[in-house]
Design a protein around this motif. Structure first.
Motif, PDB file in Angstrom:
ATOM      1  N   PRO A 198      37.914  44.246  42.689  1.00 28.49           N
ATOM      2  CA  PRO A 198      36.623  44.828  42.315  1.00 28.49           C
ATOM      3  C   PRO A 198      36.577  46.325  42.603  1.00 28.49           C
ATOM      4  N   GLY A 199      35.868  47.060  41.760  1.00 23.00           N
ATOM      5  CA  GLY A 199      35.831  48.503  41.890  1.00 23.00           C
ATOM      6  C   GLY A 199      34.938  48.997  43.008  1.00 23.00           C
ATOM      7  N   VAL A 200      35.379  50.025  43.699  1.00 22.90           N
ATOM      8  CA  VAL A 200      34.599  50.715  44.723  1.00 22.90           C
ATOM      9  C   VAL A 200      34.795  52.215  44.518  1.00 22.90           C
ATOM     10  N   VAL A 201      33.703  52.953  44.402  1.00 19.47           N
ATOM     11  CA  VAL A 201      33.759  54.404  44.246  1.00 19.47           C
ATOM     12  C   VAL A 201      33.244  55.038  45.538  1.00 19.47           C
ATOM     13  N   LEU A 202      34.072  55.876  46.179  1.00 19.97           N
ATOM     14  CA  LEU A 202      33.724  56.535  47.431  1.00 19.97           C
ATOM     15  C   LEU A 202      33.362  57.988  47.143  1.00 19.97           C
ATOM     16  N   ILE A 203      32.163  58.419  47.523  1.00 18.06           N
ATOM     17  CA  ILE A 203      31.678  59.766  47.218  1.00 18.06           C
ATOM     18  C   ILE A 203      31.418  60.501  48.532  1.00 18.06           C
ATOM     19  N   HIS A 204      32.106  61.608  48.734  1.00 21.50           N
ATOM     20  CA  HIS A 204      31.985  62.331  49.996  1.00 21.50           C
ATOM     21  C   HIS A 204      30.796  63.286  49.982  1.00 21.50           C
ATOM     22  N   GLY A 205      30.596  63.968  51.104  1.00 19.68           N
ATOM     23  CA  GLY A 205      29.435  64.829  51.280  1.00 19.68           C
ATOM     24  C   GLY A 205      29.707  66.282  50.957  1.00 19.68           C
ATOM     25  N   THR A 206      28.735  67.111  51.248  1.00 21.04           N
ATOM     26  CA  THR A 206      28.762  68.537  50.940  1.00 21.04           C
ATOM     27  C   THR A 206      29.972  69.230  51.562  1.00 21.04           C
ATOM     28  N   GLY A 207      30.714  69.970  50.728  1.00 23.39           N
ATOM     29  CA  GLY A 207      31.819  70.765  51.227  1.00 23.39           C
ATOM     30  C   GLY A 207      33.047  69.983  51.628  1.00 23.39           C
ATOM     31  N   GLY A 208      33.069  68.681  51.374  1.00 18.00           N
ATOM     32  CA  GLY A 208      34.208  67.866  51.767  1.00 18.00           C
ATOM     33  C   GLY A 208      35.220  67.716  50.654  1.00 18.00           C
ATOM     34  N   SER A 209      36.086  66.716  50.783  1.00 16.90           N
ATOM     35  CA  SER A 209      37.057  66.386  49.747  1.00 16.90           C
ATOM     36  C   SER A 209      37.363  64.905  49.867  1.00 16.90           C
ATOM     37  N   PHE A 210      38.105  64.376  48.867  1.00 20.85           N
ATOM     38  CA  PHE A 210      38.403  62.945  48.970  1.00 20.85           C
ATOM     39  C   PHE A 210      39.283  62.629  50.169  1.00 20.85           C
ATOM     40  N   ALA A 211      39.883  63.654  50.791  1.00 12.72           N
ATOM     41  CA  ALA A 211      40.652  63.426  52.015  1.00 12.72           C
ATOM     42  C   ALA A 211      39.769  62.937  53.159  1.00 12.72           C
ATOM     43  N   ASP A 212      38.448  63.189  53.076  1.00 17.28           N
ATOM     44  CA  ASP A 212      37.538  62.696  54.116  1.00 17.28           C
ATOM     45  C   ASP A 212      37.581  61.174  54.217  1.00 17.28           C
ATOM     46  N   TRP A 213      37.986  60.506  53.133  1.00 18.21           N
ATOM     47  CA  TRP A 213      38.031  59.043  53.100  1.00 18.21           C
ATOM     48  C   TRP A 213      39.432  58.500  53.385  1.00 18.21           C
ATOM     49  N   ASN A 214      40.365  59.345  53.830  1.00 23.60           N
ATOM     50  CA  ASN A 214      41.753  58.909  53.972  1.00 23.60           C
ATOM     51  C   ASN A 214      41.905  57.667  54.839  1.00 23.60           C
ATOM     52  N   GLY A 215      41.095  57.554  55.869  1.00 22.20           N
ATOM     53  CA  GLY A 215      41.227  56.417  56.769  1.00 22.20           C
ATOM     54  C   GLY A 215      40.719  55.112  56.201  1.00 22.20           C
ATOM     55  N   LEU A 216      40.021  55.161  55.053  1.00 22.35           N
ATOM     56  CA  LEU A 216      39.462  53.953  54.454  1.00 22.35           C
ATOM     57  C   LEU A 216      40.164  53.538  53.177  1.00 22.35           C
ATOM     58  N   GLN A 217      40.763  54.516  52.472  1.00 20.54           N
ATOM     59  CA  GLN A 217      41.246  54.213  51.123  1.00 20.54           C
ATOM     60  C   GLN A 217      42.310  53.120  51.100  1.00 20.54           C
ATOM     61  N   ASP A 218      43.327  53.230  51.935  1.00 11.59           N
ATOM     62  CA  ASP A 218      44.388  52.223  51.920  1.00 11.59           C
ATOM     63  C   ASP A 218      43.910  50.856  52.417  1.00 11.59           C
ATOM     64  N   PRO A 219      43.156  50.770  53.527  1.00  6.50           N
ATOM     65  CA  PRO A 219      42.658  49.453  53.927  1.00  6.50           C
ATOM     66  C   PRO A 219      41.776  48.795  52.869  1.00  6.50           C
ATOM     67  N   LEU A 220      40.883  49.558  52.248  1.00 11.90           N
ATOM     68  CA  LEU A 220      40.028  48.979  51.208  1.00 11.90           C
ATOM     69  C   LEU A 220      40.840  48.576  49.984  1.00 11.90           C
ATOM     70  N   ALA A 221      41.916  49.305  49.713  1.00 16.39           N
ATOM     71  CA  ALA A 221      42.734  49.015  48.536  1.00 16.39           C
ATOM     72  C   ALA A 221      43.454  47.677  48.636  1.00 16.39           C
ATOM     73  N   ASN A 222      43.446  47.057  49.820  1.00 12.34           N
ATOM     74  CA  ASN A 222      44.031  45.720  49.945  1.00 12.34           C
ATOM     75  C   ASN A 222      43.237  44.673  49.182  1.00 12.34           C
ATOM     76  N   GLY A 223      41.942  44.950  48.933  1.00 20.24           N
ATOM     77  CA  GLY A 223      41.132  43.962  48.219  1.00 20.24           C
ATOM     78  C   GLY A 223      40.300  44.530  47.094  1.00 20.24           C
ATOM     79  N   PHE A 224      40.349  45.866  46.906  1.00 25.26           N
ATOM     80  CA  PHE A 224      39.503  46.522  45.913  1.00 25.26           C
ATOM     81  C   PHE A 224      40.301  47.589  45.168  1.00 25.26           C
ATOM     82  N   THR A 225      39.817  47.927  43.971  1.00 24.70           N
ATOM     83  CA  THR A 225      40.295  49.119  43.277  1.00 24.70           C
ATOM     84  C   THR A 225      39.417  50.273  43.746  1.00 24.70           C
ATOM     85  N   VAL A 226      40.012  51.218  44.445  1.00 22.27           N
ATOM     86  CA  VAL A 226      39.254  52.275  45.122  1.00 22.27           C
ATOM     87  C   VAL A 226      39.421  53.596  44.364  1.00 22.27           C
TER      88      VAL A 226
END
Length: 262
Positions: A22-50
């Motif tokens: 199932p799809g999950v879209v992660l949206i970061h905050g002001t002045g950030g980058s998708f690297a802010d989610w680095n600690g979550l992307q791989d674990p979530l990708a075990n069960g979701f399309t991230v």
């Protein structure tokens, strides 16, 4: 992997896409980058399309002419999700990303299965508005002071105290990068945010997560979101504002528990 849509498209946002399910879209905050989610992307990708986009002005995502508009940013993310093959997805937004996620949910309800806000807000209440004013002022020149301000406001004292001097310096250096043109444009949009009228129209199941040690966006902002969204559930994390960086494991568990029930 990191990729982007063709440069000719005005929604050519940089993004990462990984996992299957199932799809999950992660949206970061002001002045950030998708690297802010680095600690979550791989674990979530075990069960979701991230899918983790960089909104306009972050990473390699271009800034449009003129001020950023919340509706257009929300539409760009929905367009990116469609281009990535996600027809139905959860939207998870941290800080400003929470307001963007809510706008995606109200403008594209046929695609959104659930919503999660983390340290989010409907509009800057007075305390947040003044912190954003300080951010804007420091961003005009004193990058070292900006880094100190954003670091001290975004993380809990306990987390910062556990860092060695080199790691603390790196966090401050990263935070000081929030004076770039893209960050300034996002900050301008942040100061104009008001999604209170959206809240009663959020039809998707919603989890509102507040951070108990948040010194930047007071948990009262999350309470305002939860009070306005029909049937919203609430959760807490014992972290500062940047929960995805400070405690990605605990946040991942919270997200998985909520998303797997959808």
């Amino acid at each position: 992997m990191t990729s982007a849509l063709p440069p000719a498209a005005d929604h050519a946002l940089s993004y990462t896409l990984r996992g299957d399910g199932p799809g999950v879209v992660l949206i970061h905050g002001t002045g950030g980058s998708f690297a802010d989610w680095n600690g979550l992307q791989d674990p979530l990708a075990n069960g979701f399309t991230v899918l983790t986009p960089d909104p306009p002005g972050s990473g390699a995502s271009p800034l449009p002419p003129g001020p950023l508009q919340l509706d257009r940013v929300a539409d760009q993310i929905a367009e990116l999700a469609a281009a990535a093959g996600l027809l139905r997805y959860a939207v998870v937004g941290a800080s400003l990303g929470g307001a963007v996620a809510l706008r995606v949910a109200t403008r594209h309800p046929e695609h959104v299965t659930s919503v999660v806000t983390v340290a989010g807000y409907a509009r800057p209440r007075p305390s947040l508005a003044m912190r954003l004013e300080v951010w804007a002022g420091l961003g005009e020149g004193d990058t070292a002071a900006l880094g100190a301000f954003l670091t001290s406001a975004s993380f809990s004292d306990a987390w910062l105290a556990a860092l060695d001097p080199e790691a603390l310096h790196e966090v401050r250096r990263y935070a000081s990068g929030s004076s770039t043109p893209g960050a300034k444009a996002q900050l301008d949009m942040t100061r104009r945010i008001d999604v209170r009228a959206d809240l009663p129209h959020v039809a998707a199941p919603t989890l509102v997560v507040s951070c108990t040690e948040d010194m930047f966006v007071s948990p009262v902002h999350s309470a305002e979101l939860a009070a306005g969204i029909p049937s919203a559930r609430t959760g807490t994390l014992p972290t500062g504002h940047a929960a995805a960086i400070e405690d990605p494991l605990r946040l991942t568990v919270l997200l998985e528990e909520f998303l797997e029930q959808r």
